[in-house]
Design a protein around this motif. Sequence first.
Motif, PDB file in Angstrom:
ATOM      1  N   ASP A  68       0.840  -1.205   0.000  1.00  0.00           N
ATOM      2  CA  ASP A  68       0.000   0.000   0.000  1.00  0.00           C
ATOM      3  C   ASP A  68       0.875   1.255   0.000  1.00  0.00           C
ATOM      4  O   ASP A  68       0.582   2.232  -0.695  1.00  0.00           O
ATOM      5  N   ARG A  72       1.362   4.188  -3.279  1.00  0.00           N
ATOM      6  CA  ARG A  72       1.257   5.648  -3.213  1.00  0.00           C
ATOM      7  C   ARG A  72       2.427   6.323  -3.915  1.00  0.00           C
ATOM      8  O   ARG A  72       2.316   7.461  -4.380  1.00  0.00           O
ATOM      9  N   GLY A  75       2.255   5.676  -8.169  1.00  0.00           N
ATOM     10  CA  GLY A  75       1.153   6.312  -8.870  1.00  0.00           C
ATOM     11  C   GLY A  75       1.558   7.531  -9.678  1.00  0.00           C
ATOM     12  O   GLY A  75       0.812   7.977 -10.551  1.00  0.00           O
ATOM     13  N   ALA A 105      -2.693   1.582  -7.491  1.00  0.00           N
ATOM     14  CA  ALA A 105      -2.103   2.809  -8.020  1.00  0.00           C
ATOM     15  C   ALA A 105      -2.802   3.295  -9.288  1.00  0.00           C
ATOM     16  O   ALA A 105      -2.312   4.205  -9.959  1.00  0.00           O
TER      17      ALA A 105
END
Length: 279
Positions: A68, A72, A75, A105
């Motif tokens: 996770d 981020r 992306g 993403a």
Amino acid sequence: MPVSDALVSLVRMTPSAPAAAADTRAAERRLHLLSCNILAGGSVRRYRDYVTHSWKQVLPTGKRANLDGLARVIGDFDLVGLQEADAGSLRSGFLNQTQYLAEAADFPYWSHQPNRRVSRLATSSNGLLARWQPDEVLDYPLPGRIPGRGALWARFGSGADALVVLVAHLSLGPAARARQLAFLAELIGQHPNAVLMGDLNTSAQGKELDLLYTRTSLVRPKESPATFPSWRPTRAIDHILVSDSIEVERRWALPHPVSDHLPIAASVRWPKSLRALTA
């Protein structure tokens, strides 16, 4: 093993979300690339962790949270090459990590190339996440005394204006790497617009990669950020190499706690003749 003898397979580039319209970077002929050995979502912060935390390598503990955090970061990029992504086994909680990162993403397209499976305990694969749909994706096993290495090959566009992208993870031994580099050189050939990214386990400035630079359109980078080990990087073994037709504006390593490698990033501009990503 020459390319003509390779067991090549066609790989499906799977849509993970509706494809978005070409963004500002495409209009400006700018592309943001990222390559990362993700260690199946694990994290290592010191050499002794390889021994004292070895149990974490075969269990899914903490890996999804690590992914996770990585999602981020990635992306912000257009093409992402992954190495050591688990394709769905015990150590990942039976999660296809390439697919998970693509969806987390918001990448419209993803593909993966499983190379090695250890029963149901672990699998290892290369992966490619893309903002644009490639016209062709191929799966090549790399030569080596011990099988389990591969190159994921993708083509955007057609003919001389196409962009060819390869994701690879090379062996630790120099003899095996030499054979694998010769194989990659044959795959790339003299294609004018090519990108090779991955964990090559060798320096881009050393003599090992001279074969690539002499037999292909790839050029030696002016700078090679150190990426390994992630907690105190001293070795530049993860690379994004491009053809001389592609201008590199910047290469840099991204600080991130996932894996024992830092991700390597590059911002590039492709030639005006290359319409593969703007059509």
